[in-house]
Design a protein around this motif. Sequence first.
Motif, PDB file in Angstrom:
ATOM      1  N   GLY A  94       0.818  -1.216   0.000  1.00  0.00           N
ATOM      2  CA  GLY A  94       0.000   0.000   0.000  1.00  0.00           C
ATOM      3  C   GLY A  94       0.846   1.257   0.000  1.00  0.00           C
ATOM      4  O   GLY A  94       0.534   2.233  -0.716  1.00  0.00           O
ATOM      5  N   LEU A  97       2.077   1.860  -3.480  1.00  0.00           N
ATOM      6  CA  LEU A  97       1.024   2.388  -4.349  1.00  0.00           C
ATOM      7  C   LEU A  97       0.766   3.871  -4.074  1.00  0.00           C
ATOM      8  O   LEU A  97       0.566   4.664  -5.017  1.00  0.00           O
ATOM      9  N   GLY A 125      -3.908   2.398  -2.374  1.00  0.00           N
ATOM     10  CA  GLY A 125      -2.817   2.361  -1.400  1.00  0.00           C
ATOM     11  C   GLY A 125      -3.272   2.774  -0.013  1.00  0.00           C
ATOM     12  O   GLY A 125      -2.886   2.148   0.986  1.00  0.00           O
TER      13      GLY A 125
END
Length: 562
Positions: A94, A97, A125
Amino acid sequence: MGLSGFLGPNVYSKVPDGGWGWVVAVAFFLVEVFTYGTIKSFGIFLQNLIDEFGETNSRVSWIVSISVFVMAFNAPFASMMTNRFGFQLVVMTGGLLITSGTIATIFTSSINQIYITYGLVAGMGYCLTFLPTVTILSQYFNHRRSLATAIASTGESLSMFALAPAFAALRDHIGWRNTMAVLGALQSVIIICGALLRPIIIKPNETLKPEADTLTLKDLSKHNDCTEGTTSGVSVTNKAFSDQNTFCSLTNELTTGSVSTADSGVQSLSDTDSGKQQETSLPHKEAKVEIEREQLEESKGEIKTSEKEEKTSRDAEKQAMKEELNNAADKKLSENNSKLLDFSILKECSFIFYSLFGLFATLGFFAPQLYIIQLSESRGVEKDHATYMLSTIAVAEILGRFSIGWILTRRQFRKKKLLVLLACVITLTVVLVGFTLVTEFYGLAVCCALYGFFLGTVVCTHIPLLAEDDVVGIERMTSAAGVYVFIQSFAGLAGPPLGGMLVDMTHNYGSAFYSCAAGMALSALFLGLVKPAKRGFSCMRRRRSESNAAHKEESEEQTEEN
Protein backbone atom coordinates in the motif's frame (compact mmCIF):
# COMPACT_ATOMS: atom_id res chain seq x y z
CA MET A 1 19.54 -10.21 15.01
CA GLY A 2 18.94 -11.07 11.36
CA LEU A 3 16.43 -9.45 9.08
CA SER A 4 14.13 -12.46 9.24
CA GLY A 5 14.21 -12.36 13.04
CA PHE A 6 13.51 -8.64 13.07
CA LEU A 7 10.51 -8.99 10.75
CA GLY A 8 9.25 -12.18 12.37
CA PRO A 9 6.23 -12.51 14.65
CA ASN A 10 6.14 -11.69 18.35
CA VAL A 11 4.98 -14.59 20.53
CA TYR A 12 3.36 -13.74 23.88
CA SER A 13 1.54 -15.77 26.50
CA LYS A 14 -1.06 -12.98 26.75
CA VAL A 15 -1.81 -9.59 25.18
CA PRO A 16 1.27 -7.47 26.08
CA ASP A 17 -0.60 -4.15 26.43
CA GLY A 18 2.60 -2.42 25.31
CA GLY A 19 6.04 -3.69 24.39
CA TRP A 20 6.43 -3.78 20.62
CA GLY A 21 2.88 -2.42 20.47
CA TRP A 22 4.25 1.08 21.07
CA VAL A 23 6.42 0.73 17.94
CA VAL A 24 3.26 -0.25 16.07
CA ALA A 25 1.55 2.82 17.56
CA VAL A 26 4.30 5.07 16.14
CA ALA A 27 3.88 3.37 12.77
CA PHE A 28 0.13 3.98 12.89
CA PHE A 29 0.75 7.64 13.78
CA LEU A 30 2.85 8.08 10.62
CA VAL A 31 0.31 6.17 8.55
CA GLU A 32 -2.40 8.53 9.81
CA VAL A 33 -0.28 11.54 8.86
CA PHE A 34 0.21 10.37 5.26
CA THR A 35 -3.24 8.84 4.63
CA TYR A 36 -6.22 10.60 6.18
CA GLY A 37 -4.13 13.66 7.03
CA THR A 38 -2.99 13.99 3.41
CA ILE A 39 -6.49 13.46 2.04
CA LYS A 40 -7.92 16.19 4.28
CA SER A 41 -5.07 18.50 3.32
CA PHE A 42 -5.49 17.94 -0.42
CA GLY A 43 -7.70 21.00 -0.57
CA ILE A 44 -4.60 23.22 -0.71
CA PHE A 45 -4.13 22.07 -4.34
CA LEU A 46 -7.74 22.51 -5.47
CA GLN A 47 -7.45 26.12 -6.65
CA ASN A 48 -4.21 25.38 -8.50
CA LEU A 49 -5.86 22.48 -10.33
CA ILE A 50 -8.89 24.61 -11.21
CA ASP A 51 -6.68 27.35 -12.65
CA GLU A 52 -4.32 25.08 -14.57
CA PHE A 53 -6.85 22.69 -16.12
CA GLY A 54 -9.76 25.15 -16.38
CA GLU A 55 -12.15 22.83 -14.55
CA THR A 56 -15.03 23.56 -12.20
CA ASN A 57 -14.85 23.19 -8.45
CA SER A 58 -17.20 20.21 -8.58
CA ARG A 59 -15.04 18.32 -11.09
CA VAL A 60 -11.87 18.87 -9.11
CA SER A 61 -13.55 17.90 -5.84
CA TRP A 62 -14.25 14.44 -7.28
CA ILE A 63 -10.53 13.64 -6.91
CA VAL A 64 -10.85 13.45 -3.14
CA SER A 65 -14.26 11.76 -3.33
CA ILE A 66 -12.94 8.99 -5.58
CA SER A 67 -9.89 8.49 -3.37
CA VAL A 68 -11.99 8.23 -0.20
CA PHE A 69 -14.53 5.93 -1.84
CA VAL A 70 -11.85 3.57 -3.22
CA MET A 71 -10.20 3.56 0.20
CA ALA A 72 -13.38 2.58 2.06
CA PHE A 73 -15.12 0.47 -0.61
CA ASN A 74 -12.16 -1.91 -0.92
CA ALA A 75 -11.80 -2.43 2.84
CA PRO A 76 -13.01 -6.08 2.57
CA PHE A 77 -10.33 -6.65 -0.07
CA ALA A 78 -7.73 -5.24 2.33
CA SER A 79 -8.97 -7.61 5.04
CA MET A 80 -8.77 -10.58 2.67
CA MET A 81 -5.24 -9.70 1.61
CA THR A 82 -4.20 -9.22 5.23
CA ASN A 83 -5.57 -12.63 6.21
CA ARG A 84 -3.81 -14.20 3.24
CA PHE A 85 -0.42 -12.43 3.12
CA GLY A 86 -0.04 -10.80 6.55
CA PHE A 87 0.11 -7.19 7.75
CA GLN A 88 3.66 -6.37 6.69
CA LEU A 89 3.47 -7.24 3.00
CA VAL A 90 0.04 -5.65 2.53
CA VAL A 91 0.95 -2.33 4.19
CA MET A 92 4.30 -2.13 2.40
CA THR A 93 2.51 -2.72 -0.92
CA GLY A 94 0.00 0.00 0.00
CA GLY A 95 2.82 2.44 0.77
CA LEU A 96 4.36 1.71 -2.62
CA LEU A 97 1.02 2.39 -4.35
CA ILE A 98 0.54 5.67 -2.47
CA THR A 99 4.01 6.92 -3.36
CA SER A 100 3.65 5.84 -7.00
CA GLY A 101 0.18 7.38 -7.40
CA THR A 102 1.12 10.71 -5.80
CA ILE A 103 4.35 11.10 -7.79
CA ALA A 104 2.61 10.04 -11.01
CA THR A 105 0.14 12.89 -10.49
CA ILE A 106 2.84 15.48 -11.29
CA PHE A 107 3.06 14.11 -14.88
CA THR A 108 -0.68 14.36 -15.60
CA SER A 109 -2.20 16.73 -18.13
CA SER A 110 -5.91 16.48 -17.28
CA ILE A 111 -8.25 15.96 -14.36
CA ASN A 112 -9.32 12.58 -15.74
CA GLN A 113 -5.73 11.36 -15.44
CA ILE A 114 -5.59 12.56 -11.82
CA TYR A 115 -8.77 10.55 -11.17
CA ILE A 116 -6.68 7.49 -12.03
CA THR A 117 -3.33 8.37 -10.43
CA TYR A 118 -4.52 9.91 -7.19
CA GLY A 119 -8.12 8.68 -7.04
CA LEU A 120 -7.64 5.01 -7.94
CA VAL A 121 -3.95 4.16 -7.45
CA ALA A 122 -3.27 6.23 -4.33
CA GLY A 123 -6.77 5.49 -3.04
CA MET A 124 -6.09 1.75 -3.21
CA GLY A 125 -2.82 2.36 -1.40
CA TYR A 126 -4.67 4.21 1.36
CA CYS A 127 -7.00 1.22 1.63
CA LEU A 128 -4.14 -1.27 2.04
CA THR A 129 -2.35 0.76 4.71
CA PHE A 130 -4.83 2.33 7.13
CA LEU A 131 -7.14 -0.59 7.99
CA PRO A 132 -4.47 -3.30 8.55
CA THR A 133 -2.43 -0.92 10.71
CA VAL A 134 -5.27 0.00 13.04
CA THR A 135 -6.24 -3.69 13.23
CA ILE A 136 -2.82 -4.94 14.34
CA LEU A 137 -2.51 -2.04 16.79
CA SER A 138 -5.70 -3.25 18.49
CA GLN A 139 -4.24 -6.74 18.79
CA TYR A 140 -1.19 -5.51 20.73
CA PHE A 141 -3.30 -3.82 23.42
CA ASN A 142 -6.13 -4.77 25.73
CA HIS A 143 -6.76 -2.40 28.66
CA ARG A 144 -4.73 0.38 27.03
CA ARG A 145 -6.19 -0.13 23.57
CA SER A 146 -8.28 3.04 23.57
CA LEU A 147 -5.42 5.17 24.89
CA ALA A 148 -2.87 3.81 22.40
CA THR A 149 -5.27 4.24 19.47
CA ALA A 150 -6.22 7.74 20.55
CA ILE A 151 -2.60 8.86 20.84
CA ALA A 152 -1.57 7.29 17.53
CA SER A 153 -4.59 8.65 15.66
CA THR A 154 -3.61 12.25 16.41
CA GLY A 155 -1.45 12.05 13.29
CA GLU A 156 -4.47 12.95 11.19
CA SER A 157 -5.24 16.10 13.17
CA LEU A 158 -1.61 17.18 13.46
CA SER A 159 -1.27 16.80 9.70
CA MET A 160 -4.20 19.16 9.17
CA PHE A 161 -2.89 21.63 11.73
CA ALA A 162 0.82 21.67 10.86
CA LEU A 163 1.60 19.99 7.52
CA ALA A 164 -1.20 21.62 5.52
CA PRO A 165 0.10 25.18 6.14
CA ALA A 166 3.66 23.97 5.53
CA PHE A 167 2.79 22.41 2.18
CA ALA A 168 0.76 25.49 1.27
CA ALA A 169 3.82 27.67 1.83
CA LEU A 170 6.01 25.22 -0.12
CA ARG A 171 3.49 25.24 -2.97
CA ASP A 172 3.75 29.01 -3.24
CA HIS A 173 7.55 28.73 -3.62
CA ILE A 174 8.09 25.71 -5.89
CA GLY A 175 4.66 25.11 -7.46
CA TRP A 176 2.02 22.44 -6.88
CA ARG A 177 3.70 19.75 -9.02
CA ASN A 178 7.03 19.87 -7.17
CA THR A 179 5.19 20.03 -3.85
CA MET A 180 3.26 16.92 -4.84
CA ALA A 181 6.58 15.19 -5.61
CA VAL A 182 7.91 16.08 -2.14
CA LEU A 183 4.70 14.77 -0.59
CA GLY A 184 4.99 11.50 -2.51
CA ALA A 185 8.59 11.04 -1.36
CA LEU A 186 7.58 11.58 2.27
CA GLN A 187 4.76 9.08 1.90
CA SER A 188 7.34 6.36 1.19
CA VAL A 189 7.85 6.31 4.98
CA ILE A 190 4.73 4.10 5.05
CA ILE A 191 6.79 1.28 3.48
CA ILE A 192 9.13 1.35 6.49
CA CYS A 193 6.13 1.50 8.82
CA GLY A 194 4.75 -1.63 7.18
CA ALA A 195 7.97 -3.52 7.92
CA LEU A 196 7.57 -2.67 11.61
CA LEU A 197 4.14 -4.30 11.86
CA ARG A 198 5.38 -7.58 13.30
CA PRO A 199 2.45 -10.00 13.64
CA ILE A 200 1.52 -11.05 17.15
CA ILE A 201 0.84 -14.65 18.23
CA ILE A 202 -0.77 -15.38 21.59
CA LYS A 203 0.09 -18.82 22.99
CA PRO A 204 -0.93 -19.98 26.48
CA ASN A 205 1.66 -20.78 29.15
CA GLU A 206 2.90 -24.34 29.02
CA THR A 207 1.41 -26.38 31.84
CA LEU A 208 3.71 -29.21 32.82
CA LYS A 209 3.10 -31.85 35.48
CA PRO A 210 4.91 -31.16 38.76
CA GLU A 211 7.84 -33.47 39.37
CA ALA A 212 8.36 -35.28 42.68
CA ASP A 213 11.58 -34.49 44.50
CA THR A 214 13.91 -37.49 44.51
CA LEU A 215 17.16 -38.13 46.33
CA THR A 216 19.80 -40.13 44.50
CA LEU A 217 22.24 -42.52 46.13
CA LYS A 218 24.96 -39.99 45.45
CA ASP A 219 23.16 -37.51 47.68
CA LEU A 220 22.44 -40.27 50.19
CA SER A 221 26.12 -41.21 50.47
CA LYS A 222 26.91 -37.65 51.53
CA HIS A 223 24.78 -38.20 54.61
CA ASN A 224 25.88 -41.74 55.40
CA ASP A 225 24.84 -41.69 59.03
CA CYS A 226 23.17 -45.10 58.89
CA THR A 227 20.13 -43.77 60.72
CA GLU A 228 16.47 -43.79 59.81
CA GLY A 229 16.15 -40.01 60.23
CA THR A 230 18.38 -39.33 57.25
CA THR A 231 15.92 -40.96 54.88
CA SER A 232 12.62 -39.71 56.27
CA GLY A 233 10.42 -38.01 53.68
CA VAL A 234 12.77 -38.96 50.80
CA SER A 235 11.57 -41.10 47.92
CA VAL A 236 14.14 -43.80 46.97
CA THR A 237 13.80 -47.36 45.85
CA ASN A 238 13.35 -50.21 48.33
CA LYS A 239 16.37 -51.90 46.97
CA ALA A 240 18.55 -48.91 47.70
CA PHE A 241 17.27 -48.78 51.29
CA SER A 242 17.90 -52.49 51.72
CA ASP A 243 21.42 -52.39 50.36
CA GLN A 244 22.29 -49.27 52.28
CA ASN A 245 20.95 -50.66 55.59
CA THR A 246 22.79 -53.93 55.01
CA PHE A 247 25.98 -52.06 54.37
CA CYS A 248 25.50 -49.95 57.51
CA SER A 249 24.76 -52.97 59.70
CA LEU A 250 27.75 -54.86 58.41
CA THR A 251 29.96 -51.88 58.96
CA ASN A 252 28.74 -51.55 62.52
CA GLU A 253 29.20 -55.23 63.09
CA LEU A 254 32.71 -55.15 61.73
CA THR A 255 33.59 -52.08 63.71
CA THR A 256 32.22 -53.53 66.95
CA GLY A 257 33.95 -56.83 66.46
CA SER A 258 37.30 -55.33 65.64
CA VAL A 259 37.57 -53.44 68.92
CA SER A 260 39.76 -55.45 71.29
CA THR A 261 39.03 -55.64 74.99
CA ALA A 262 42.74 -55.57 75.66
CA ASP A 263 42.57 -51.86 75.40
CA SER A 264 40.93 -51.79 78.81
CA GLY A 265 44.03 -53.27 80.51
CA VAL A 266 42.17 -56.40 81.86
CA GLN A 267 42.32 -59.78 80.11
CA SER A 268 40.54 -62.96 81.18
CA LEU A 269 40.31 -66.45 79.82
CA SER A 270 36.87 -65.90 78.41
CA ASP A 271 38.10 -62.79 76.69
CA THR A 272 40.91 -64.76 75.13
CA ASP A 273 38.51 -67.41 73.83
CA SER A 274 36.19 -64.74 72.53
CA GLY A 275 39.08 -63.02 70.81
CA LYS A 276 40.05 -66.28 69.14
CA GLN A 277 36.51 -66.74 67.88
CA GLN A 278 36.46 -63.18 66.55
CA GLU A 279 39.80 -63.71 64.85
CA THR A 280 38.41 -66.87 63.27
CA SER A 281 35.14 -65.24 62.06
CA LEU A 282 36.66 -61.93 61.04
CA PRO A 283 37.87 -62.98 57.56
CA HIS A 284 34.44 -64.40 56.81
CA LYS A 285 32.78 -61.14 57.86
CA GLU A 286 35.18 -59.09 55.79
CA ALA A 287 34.47 -61.28 52.77
CA LYS A 288 30.74 -60.89 53.37
CA VAL A 289 31.09 -57.13 53.64
CA GLU A 290 33.08 -57.07 50.40
CA ILE A 291 30.39 -59.06 48.62
CA GLU A 292 27.63 -56.80 49.93
CA ARG A 293 29.63 -53.75 48.90
CA GLU A 294 29.92 -55.08 45.36
CA GLN A 295 26.19 -55.74 45.30
CA LEU A 296 25.57 -52.22 46.53
CA GLU A 297 27.74 -50.75 43.77
CA GLU A 298 25.84 -52.78 41.20
CA SER A 299 22.53 -51.52 42.59
CA LYS A 300 23.81 -47.97 42.45
CA GLY A 301 24.66 -48.40 38.78
CA GLU A 302 21.24 -49.88 38.05
CA ILE A 303 19.47 -47.03 39.87
CA LYS A 304 21.52 -44.40 38.04
CA THR A 305 20.67 -46.05 34.73
CA SER A 306 16.96 -46.11 35.62
CA GLU A 307 17.13 -42.45 36.71
CA LYS A 308 18.71 -41.47 33.40
CA GLU A 309 16.04 -43.36 31.48
CA GLU A 310 13.30 -41.74 33.57
CA LYS A 311 14.79 -38.28 33.04
CA THR A 312 15.05 -38.91 29.30
CA SER A 313 11.42 -40.02 29.29
CA ARG A 314 10.32 -36.89 31.19
CA ASP A 315 12.27 -34.65 28.78
CA ALA A 316 10.68 -36.38 25.82
CA GLU A 317 7.24 -35.94 27.41
CA LYS A 318 7.91 -32.23 28.02
CA GLN A 319 9.07 -31.74 24.44
CA ALA A 320 6.05 -33.60 23.08
CA MET A 321 3.70 -31.47 25.21
CA LYS A 322 5.45 -28.28 24.07
CA GLU A 323 5.21 -29.30 20.42
CA GLU A 324 1.54 -30.19 20.90
CA LEU A 325 0.78 -26.72 22.34
CA ASN A 326 2.70 -25.01 19.55
CA ASN A 327 1.00 -27.09 16.89
CA ALA A 328 -2.41 -26.33 18.39
CA ALA A 329 -1.74 -22.58 18.39
CA ASP A 330 -0.31 -22.68 14.86
CA LYS A 331 -3.27 -24.73 13.69
CA LYS A 332 -5.69 -22.20 15.18
CA LEU A 333 -3.75 -19.35 13.56
CA SER A 334 -3.76 -21.09 10.17
CA GLU A 335 -7.47 -21.80 10.45
CA ASN A 336 -8.13 -18.11 11.10
CA ASN A 337 -5.94 -17.11 8.17
CA SER A 338 -7.56 -19.67 5.89
CA LYS A 339 -10.78 -17.69 6.09
CA LEU A 340 -10.04 -14.78 3.80
CA LEU A 341 -13.19 -13.00 4.96
CA ASP A 342 -15.54 -14.15 7.70
CA PHE A 343 -19.06 -13.30 6.55
CA SER A 344 -20.63 -15.01 9.57
CA ILE A 345 -20.49 -11.68 11.40
CA LEU A 346 -23.38 -10.53 9.21
CA LYS A 347 -25.56 -13.00 11.12
CA GLU A 348 -25.11 -11.06 14.35
CA CYS A 349 -27.59 -8.25 14.96
CA SER A 350 -25.08 -6.44 17.16
CA PHE A 351 -22.66 -6.03 14.24
CA ILE A 352 -25.44 -5.00 11.87
CA PHE A 353 -26.60 -2.28 14.27
CA TYR A 354 -23.00 -1.14 14.79
CA SER A 355 -22.48 -0.96 11.01
CA LEU A 356 -25.63 1.15 10.64
CA PHE A 357 -24.29 3.40 13.37
CA GLY A 358 -21.07 3.88 11.37
CA LEU A 359 -23.00 4.44 8.14
CA PHE A 360 -25.16 7.30 9.44
CA ALA A 361 -22.44 8.78 11.66
CA THR A 362 -20.22 9.18 8.61
CA LEU A 363 -22.79 11.58 7.18
CA GLY A 364 -21.93 13.97 10.01
CA PHE A 365 -18.17 13.91 9.47
CA PHE A 366 -18.02 16.11 6.36
CA ALA A 367 -20.22 19.21 6.53
CA PRO A 368 -18.29 21.28 9.09
CA GLN A 369 -14.95 20.85 7.34
CA LEU A 370 -16.44 21.57 3.91
CA TYR A 371 -18.88 24.34 4.74
CA ILE A 372 -17.79 25.99 7.99
CA ILE A 373 -15.93 28.80 6.23
CA GLN A 374 -18.86 29.56 3.93
CA LEU A 375 -21.31 29.31 6.84
CA SER A 376 -19.18 31.73 8.91
CA GLU A 377 -18.99 34.22 6.05
CA SER A 378 -22.76 33.99 5.53
CA ARG A 379 -23.20 34.86 9.23
CA GLY A 380 -21.13 38.05 8.88
CA VAL A 381 -17.72 36.74 9.97
CA GLU A 382 -14.73 38.17 8.10
CA LYS A 383 -12.94 35.80 5.73
CA ASP A 384 -9.64 35.94 7.65
CA HIS A 385 -11.41 35.09 10.91
CA ALA A 386 -13.46 32.36 9.21
CA THR A 387 -10.30 30.42 8.38
CA TYR A 388 -9.56 30.13 12.11
CA MET A 389 -12.55 27.82 12.44
CA LEU A 390 -10.73 24.93 10.80
CA SER A 391 -7.73 25.40 13.09
CA THR A 392 -10.06 25.42 16.09
CA ILE A 393 -11.62 22.14 14.98
CA ALA A 394 -8.18 20.54 14.44
CA VAL A 395 -6.80 21.54 17.88
CA ALA A 396 -10.00 20.54 19.70
CA GLU A 397 -10.02 17.22 17.85
CA ILE A 398 -6.54 16.41 19.18
CA LEU A 399 -7.69 17.16 22.73
CA GLY A 400 -10.77 14.99 22.22
CA ARG A 401 -8.68 12.05 21.06
CA PHE A 402 -6.38 12.27 24.09
CA SER A 403 -9.32 12.67 26.47
CA ILE A 404 -11.33 9.70 25.24
CA GLY A 405 -8.22 7.53 25.27
CA TRP A 406 -7.57 8.40 28.91
CA ILE A 407 -11.23 8.00 29.92
CA LEU A 408 -11.66 4.56 28.39
CA THR A 409 -8.60 3.22 30.21
CA ARG A 410 -10.15 3.99 33.60
CA ARG A 411 -11.37 0.90 35.42
CA GLN A 412 -14.90 2.24 35.90
CA PHE A 413 -15.35 2.77 32.13
CA ARG A 414 -13.72 -0.38 30.72
CA LYS A 415 -17.03 -2.23 30.63
CA LYS A 416 -19.02 0.84 29.55
CA LYS A 417 -17.15 1.90 26.41
CA LEU A 418 -20.24 1.74 24.19
CA LEU A 419 -22.17 3.94 26.63
CA VAL A 420 -19.34 6.52 26.64
CA LEU A 421 -19.31 6.51 22.83
CA LEU A 422 -23.10 6.87 22.77
CA ALA A 423 -22.90 9.94 25.04
CA CYS A 424 -20.33 11.51 22.71
CA VAL A 425 -22.50 10.84 19.64
CA ILE A 426 -25.57 12.38 21.27
CA THR A 427 -23.59 15.47 22.27
CA LEU A 428 -22.20 15.72 18.75
CA THR A 429 -25.76 15.71 17.40
CA VAL A 430 -26.69 18.63 19.64
CA VAL A 431 -23.58 20.57 18.55
CA LEU A 432 -24.42 20.08 14.86
CA VAL A 433 -27.86 21.59 15.49
CA GLY A 434 -26.16 24.44 17.36
CA PHE A 435 -24.27 25.45 14.17
CA THR A 436 -27.59 26.42 12.60
CA LEU A 437 -28.65 28.60 15.55
CA VAL A 438 -25.60 30.79 16.29
CA THR A 439 -25.09 33.98 14.31
CA GLU A 440 -21.78 35.51 15.42
CA PHE A 441 -18.06 34.71 15.58
CA TYR A 442 -17.73 33.54 19.19
CA GLY A 443 -20.78 31.33 19.01
CA LEU A 444 -19.41 29.64 15.89
CA ALA A 445 -15.98 29.32 17.54
CA VAL A 446 -17.52 27.56 20.57
CA CYS A 447 -19.46 25.22 18.29
CA CYS A 448 -16.28 24.45 16.32
CA ALA A 449 -14.38 23.69 19.54
CA LEU A 450 -17.12 21.39 20.85
CA TYR A 451 -17.57 19.74 17.46
CA GLY A 452 -13.82 19.11 17.10
CA PHE A 453 -13.54 17.71 20.63
CA PHE A 454 -16.42 15.23 20.34
CA LEU A 455 -15.56 14.41 16.74
CA GLY A 456 -12.13 13.35 18.00
CA THR A 457 -13.70 11.10 20.63
CA VAL A 458 -15.82 9.33 18.00
CA VAL A 459 -13.48 8.98 15.02
CA CYS A 460 -10.61 7.46 17.04
CA THR A 461 -12.75 4.86 18.83
CA HIS A 462 -15.48 3.62 16.49
CA ILE A 463 -13.21 1.19 14.58
CA PRO A 464 -11.13 -0.08 17.57
CA LEU A 465 -14.35 -0.76 19.50
CA LEU A 466 -15.05 -3.55 17.05
CA ALA A 467 -12.51 -5.53 19.09
CA GLU A 468 -14.71 -5.34 22.19
CA ASP A 469 -16.75 -8.39 23.12
CA ASP A 470 -19.91 -6.26 23.07
CA VAL A 471 -19.52 -5.95 19.28
CA VAL A 472 -17.57 -8.80 17.58
CA GLY A 473 -14.39 -9.41 19.60
CA ILE A 474 -10.68 -9.25 18.82
CA GLU A 475 -10.51 -12.63 17.03
CA ARG A 476 -12.79 -11.56 14.17
CA MET A 477 -11.86 -7.89 14.08
CA THR A 478 -9.89 -8.13 10.81
CA SER A 479 -12.87 -9.33 8.80
CA ALA A 480 -15.34 -7.20 10.76
CA ALA A 481 -13.36 -4.01 10.17
CA GLY A 482 -13.27 -4.68 6.43
CA VAL A 483 -17.02 -5.13 6.18
CA TYR A 484 -17.66 -2.21 8.54
CA VAL A 485 -15.58 0.29 6.57
CA PHE A 486 -17.05 -1.04 3.32
CA ILE A 487 -20.54 -0.15 4.57
CA GLN A 488 -19.27 3.27 5.63
CA SER A 489 -17.94 3.96 2.14
CA PHE A 490 -21.43 4.61 0.75
CA ALA A 491 -22.02 7.39 3.27
CA GLY A 492 -18.58 8.80 2.50
CA LEU A 493 -19.43 8.94 -1.18
CA ALA A 494 -22.97 10.28 -0.74
CA GLY A 495 -22.39 12.65 2.20
CA PRO A 496 -20.71 15.63 0.49
CA PRO A 497 -23.01 15.60 -2.61
CA LEU A 498 -26.09 15.36 -0.36
CA GLY A 499 -24.98 18.38 1.66
CA GLY A 500 -24.19 20.31 -1.53
CA MET A 501 -27.59 19.47 -3.01
CA LEU A 502 -29.39 20.74 0.10
CA VAL A 503 -27.35 23.97 0.01
CA ASP A 504 -28.20 24.52 -3.66
CA MET A 505 -31.89 23.90 -3.00
CA THR A 506 -32.23 26.12 0.10
CA HIS A 507 -29.41 28.63 -0.55
CA ASN A 508 -28.54 28.17 3.13
CA TYR A 509 -25.33 26.53 4.30
CA GLY A 510 -27.02 25.63 7.58
CA SER A 511 -29.15 23.02 5.80
CA ALA A 512 -26.03 20.88 5.31
CA PHE A 513 -25.58 20.85 9.09
CA TYR A 514 -29.21 19.79 9.54
CA SER A 515 -28.64 16.74 7.34
CA CYS A 516 -25.52 15.87 9.33
CA ALA A 517 -27.40 16.23 12.62
CA ALA A 518 -30.18 13.94 11.35
CA GLY A 519 -27.65 11.32 10.31
CA MET A 520 -25.85 11.55 13.66
CA ALA A 521 -29.15 11.15 15.54
CA LEU A 522 -29.94 7.97 13.61
CA SER A 523 -26.45 6.67 14.34
CA ALA A 524 -27.04 7.23 18.08
CA LEU A 525 -30.25 5.20 17.85
CA PHE A 526 -28.53 2.20 16.24
CA LEU A 527 -25.54 2.45 18.58
CA GLY A 528 -27.90 2.20 21.56
CA LEU A 529 -29.26 -1.08 20.17
CA VAL A 530 -25.85 -2.80 19.86
CA LYS A 531 -25.41 -4.05 23.42
CA PRO A 532 -29.02 -5.27 23.89
CA ALA A 533 -28.75 -7.11 20.57
CA LYS A 534 -25.49 -8.73 21.67
CA ARG A 535 -27.02 -9.87 24.95
CA GLY A 536 -30.09 -11.20 23.17
CA PHE A 537 -27.94 -13.11 20.70
CA SER A 538 -25.90 -14.64 23.52
CA CYS A 539 -29.02 -15.62 25.45
CA MET A 540 -30.58 -17.13 22.32
CA ARG A 541 -27.42 -19.09 21.58
CA ARG A 542 -27.25 -20.31 25.20
CA ARG A 543 -30.90 -21.38 25.16
CA ARG A 544 -30.32 -23.20 21.88
CA SER A 545 -27.31 -25.08 23.30
CA GLU A 546 -29.28 -25.98 26.45
CA SER A 547 -32.18 -27.19 24.32
CA ASN A 548 -29.85 -29.33 22.20
CA ALA A 549 -28.27 -30.80 25.34
CA ALA A 550 -31.68 -31.61 26.83
CA HIS A 551 -32.81 -33.19 23.56
CA LYS A 552 -29.64 -35.29 23.48
CA GLU A 553 -30.22 -36.50 27.04
CA GLU A 554 -33.81 -37.47 26.20
CA SER A 555 -32.61 -39.38 23.16
CA GLU A 556 -30.05 -41.26 25.25
CA GLU A 557 -32.67 -42.14 27.87
CA GLN A 558 -35.05 -43.44 25.22
CA THR A 559 -32.25 -45.49 23.71
CA GLU A 560 -31.43 -47.03 27.10
CA GLU A 561 -35.10 -47.86 27.73
CA ASN A 562 -35.39 -49.57 24.36
